[in-house]
Design an enzyme around this catalytic site. Sequence first.
Site, short mmCIF file in Angstrom:
data_model
loop_
_atom_site.label_atom_id
_atom_site.label_comp_id
_atom_site.label_asym_id
_atom_site.label_seq_id
_atom_site.Cartn_x
_atom_site.Cartn_y
_atom_site.Cartn_z
N ASP A 30 0.85 -1.19 -0.10
CA ASP A 30 0.10 0.10 0.03
C ASP A 30 0.79 1.19 0.10
O ASP A 30 2.26 1.26 0.01
CB ASP A 30 -0.92 -0.16 1.23
CG ASP A 30 -0.27 0.24 2.59
OD1 ASP A 30 1.07 0.28 2.56
OD2 ASP A 30 -0.70 0.29 3.60
N ASP A 51 1.26 4.62 2.27
CA ASP A 51 1.07 5.34 3.73
C ASP A 51 1.34 7.02 3.67
O ASP A 51 2.57 7.25 3.29
CB ASP A 51 1.71 4.48 4.82
CG ASP A 51 1.35 3.00 4.89
OD1 ASP A 51 0.42 2.64 5.17
OD2 ASP A 51 2.55 2.24 4.42
N ASP A 65 -3.63 4.49 3.03
CA ASP A 65 -3.82 4.96 4.12
C ASP A 65 -3.44 6.26 4.60
O ASP A 65 -2.29 6.77 4.13
CB ASP A 65 -2.86 4.14 5.31
CG ASP A 65 -3.74 2.57 5.40
OD1 ASP A 65 -4.55 2.34 4.80
OD2 ASP A 65 -2.72 1.45 5.79
N1 DCP Z 1 1.90 0.66 11.85
C1 DCP Z 1 1.71 0.30 13.12
N2 DCP Z 1 0.65 -0.33 13.71
C2 DCP Z 1 -0.39 -0.26 12.80
C3 DCP Z 1 -0.37 -0.01 11.64
C4 DCP Z 1 0.94 0.64 11.08
O1 DCP Z 1 2.95 0.30 13.95
N3 DCP Z 1 -1.47 -0.61 13.61
C5 DCP Z 1 3.34 1.03 11.22
C6 DCP Z 1 4.29 -0.04 10.97
C7 DCP Z 1 4.30 -0.10 9.52
C8 DCP Z 1 3.76 1.30 8.99
O2 DCP Z 1 2.92 1.62 10.14
O3 DCP Z 1 5.62 -0.44 8.97
C9 DCP Z 1 2.88 1.00 7.96
O4 DCP Z 1 1.99 -0.27 7.78
P1 DCP Z 1 2.08 -1.26 6.62
O5 DCP Z 1 1.27 -2.24 7.15
O6 DCP Z 1 1.62 -0.50 5.30
O7 DCP Z 1 3.64 -1.63 6.27
P2 DCP Z 1 4.99 -1.15 5.33
O8 DCP Z 1 4.60 -0.11 4.88
O9 DCP Z 1 5.87 -1.37 6.44
O10 DCP Z 1 4.82 -2.33 4.35
P3 DCP Z 1 4.15 -2.55 2.96
O11 DCP Z 1 5.43 -1.99 2.08
O12 DCP Z 1 3.89 -3.82 2.80
O13 DCP Z 1 3.10 -1.50 2.81
MG MG Z 2 2.72 0.56 3.64
#
Ligand code: DCP
Ligand code: MG
Length: 369
Positions: free
Chosen positions: A204, A206, A293
Amino acid sequence: PVSKDKDALSTVAPYACQRQTPLIHHNSKITDALEILGKAASFQGSEVRSLAFARAASVLKSLPCKLQSIEEAKNLVWCGGHCQTVIQEILEDGVCHEVEVLKNSEQYQCMELLTSIFGVGVRTAERWYNDGVRKLSDLADLHIKLTAEQKAGIEHYTDLKQPVTRDEAERVESLITRALDRFVPGLRITMTGGFRRGKQQGHDVDFLITHPDEEALNGLLEKSVNWMDSQGLLLYHHTKARSHVQTRRRSTHMDGHETCYAIFALPNHDSLKAESGDFTSSGACRWRAVRVDLVVAPYEEYPYALLGWTGSKHFERELRRFSWHEKNLSLNSHGLYNVEKECSIPATSEEEIFVLLGLQYVPPPYRNA
Ligand code: DCP
Ligand code: MG
């Protein structure tokens, strides 16, 4: 060099937030295997075992070199027990039998499929699996009741399982910047998550949004999301209002920022060109679905929100564990709290938060724990 390497291996710091973990590292064959075991453990509802595998994988990701022998692994923190036998098997045979069996098992593959649907967590996937769901079409055939989020996730499944590229993420960024700017100029909009850590693709995109004037943020998300919706840019959106988070307890995983979970219809390059008259692609698909998000944080919480939303998930978990166990402070994406004195500790930058925790600063590209 042998004793020097051994030294480096036995001095790996126990918390991921005390280490530098790059995106590209030297032990991916082993970490991939450990992460599959971790995922399988979480599918089975064992968070403790899942965490043990995640910790071992994270240690290996931070190593400056490829692990050469099981003797070296014996010096590593968090790499004992079951993890050690996995590491040994991969070093000796190139594969781990247990992982191969898991990967090929129907249950693992189904859980992987079902949890990859937007809006489906482990518990829901497990319930569906027990109800006999094995493939996406079974959901309709078995009359499984779906939430609006899950319906959208299934409708756009093929697009959403396709990784979002950095180029697409940047196109989303300019779309939302334009939309938000219509309502409040001078916002600070930061792409967080994996892209901020240097990943070239993600599941996604963010974004974290703030403004020095807190009043300016009131109603902003609702207005801009409604506007984007009216422009046909949204395939799904759900906005969660700001909520009060329990701060006096030990570090919580909950966070209470106002957040919009959305699926964007991102116009593709060709259709953008088409609008300017350079290109016509009759019948071709003009957009792709992308998960986005949007998180709004008050200005004074921004450094904590930035740290909290940059990840990785394991890095975040470790920061919170370190704060609580080593500093007696509770950390979340809103702030840092001294539980005994019942007060919060302000910070103006991520760097300052690391100083407050007595940690060396870890730049985002090295938070890939
Ligand atoms: N995060 C968190 N708690 C949550 C949601 C998110 O601590 N309830 C933080 C950790 C993640 C970041 O926000 O690294 C973004 O969430 P993602 O699930 O999008 O994770 P990533 O961006 O790291 O991975 P991807 O590249 O698959 O989107
Ligand atoms: Mg992400």
